[in-house]
Design an enzyme around this catalytic site. Sequence first.
Site, short mmCIF file in Angstrom:
data_model
loop_
_atom_site.label_atom_id
_atom_site.label_comp_id
_atom_site.label_asym_id
_atom_site.label_seq_id
_atom_site.Cartn_x
_atom_site.Cartn_y
_atom_site.Cartn_z
N HIS A 115 0.82 -1.23 0.00
CA HIS A 115 0.00 0.00 0.00
C HIS A 115 0.85 1.27 0.00
O HIS A 115 0.37 2.32 -0.41
CB HIS A 115 -0.95 0.00 1.20
N HIS A 179 4.37 8.64 13.27
CA HIS A 179 3.41 7.55 13.52
C HIS A 179 4.16 6.30 13.99
O HIS A 179 5.31 6.09 13.63
CB HIS A 179 2.50 7.26 12.33
O1 LIG Z 1 0.94 -2.63 9.14
C1 LIG Z 1 1.22 -2.06 8.09
O2 LIG Z 1 1.49 -2.69 7.06
C2 LIG Z 1 1.23 -0.59 8.02
C3 LIG Z 1 0.42 0.17 8.74
C4 LIG Z 1 0.40 1.65 8.71
C5 LIG Z 1 -0.47 2.30 9.56
C6 LIG Z 1 -0.55 3.70 9.58
C7 LIG Z 1 0.25 4.47 8.75
C8 LIG Z 1 1.14 3.84 7.91
O3 LIG Z 1 1.98 4.54 7.12
C9 LIG Z 1 1.19 2.44 7.85
O4 LIG Z 1 2.00 1.90 6.93
FE LIG Z 2 3.40 3.15 6.07
#
Ligand SMILES: O=C(O)/C=C/c1cccc(O)c1O
Ligand SMILES: [Fe+2]
Length: 328
Positions: A115, A179
């Site tokens: 993603h 984060h």
């Molecule tokens: O667990 C994952 O693959 C990634 C989670 C996540 C959550 C919040 C912000 C981000 O940049 C993430 O990749």
């Molecule tokens: Fe991420």
Amino acid sequence: MTAAAVGLSHSPLIGKNDPDPQVVAAVDSAVDTARAFVRAFDPDLVVLYAPDHYNGFFYKEMPPFCLATEAHAVGDFGSSAGPLSVDTEAARALARGVLDRGVDLSVSARMTVDHGFVQPLEVLFGGIDQVPVVPVFVNGVATPLGPVSRIRALGTALGQAATELDRRVLFLGSGGLSHDPPVPVLDGAPPRVADALIEGRPPTPEQRARGEQRVIQAGRDYAAGSTTMIPLNPAWDNLVLDTFEQGRLADVDGWTVEWMGAEGGGSAHEVRTWVAAFASLAATGPYRMTSRFYAPVPEWVAGFAVATAEPSTGTAAEQPLREGESGR
Ligand SMILES: O=C(O)/C=C/c1cccc(O)c1O
Ligand SMILES: [Fe+2]
């Protein structure tokens, strides 16, 4: 060659654990601004700097960064799966150009992406096959991490190499800012988890669903204020954005891995993708930030930012960002 840059946070929790509608509307409006910027620039090549979350890169071989001449998305968290429209010829030319400038780039002839790459392509272009792209993985998760100065060097070398192409190139950074989602850590991991992080065995659908559920729960805990993870840090996030807006890119050479992790959490290192994107644009000439948005969104486990930048003409006609545009 003409150039522009966009930095865009990602979160797999968008649409799965949303904040108040006013926050979603503010983010949507900032993303609309970025989309309009991209449409007006009309890139014919996107250099996409993004991290991976143990879907494509594992500790068996973990490069600090890697350029793809072909790439396939796994479809995690319901994101699109399948081939990205990689411009292989441009990818090879840029890889050559980066290596020629003394940066030890590794190259993947078939990169697996998640993603981190897919979300910005979906959000800004409507899909993973809509625009010619050169994907560049930038490790922002798997420690040990090298100095940030090397990421600036990568971005600079790639920006210089891109000037030799007769293209309209958008440098796009995906991720960050502060984060601390529950991404697994090799140090101290139980043997089964360590093995998965090293070998990269594809998870079963049940394992993937459990992992995704853990991230959704993390978003709920952040929103409830009951997280044990490092909190979002708007002051640090705005310091980072100030650095990009003011073009003080050399400052990042003094940012230590320890400082970034303590201020912004274990995934704050994703902001390396922004460093690379802005360094690439800066390598083509002076730039100015044309829009800047920031909101801490605990539901998405994201200090969420969107920024756009274009070459600066240095004329009086250029307006500085107005108060409302900065998102501060
Ligand atoms: O667990 C994952 O693959 C990634 C989670 C996540 C959550 C919040 C912000 C981000 O940049 C993430 O990749
Ligand atoms: Fe991420």
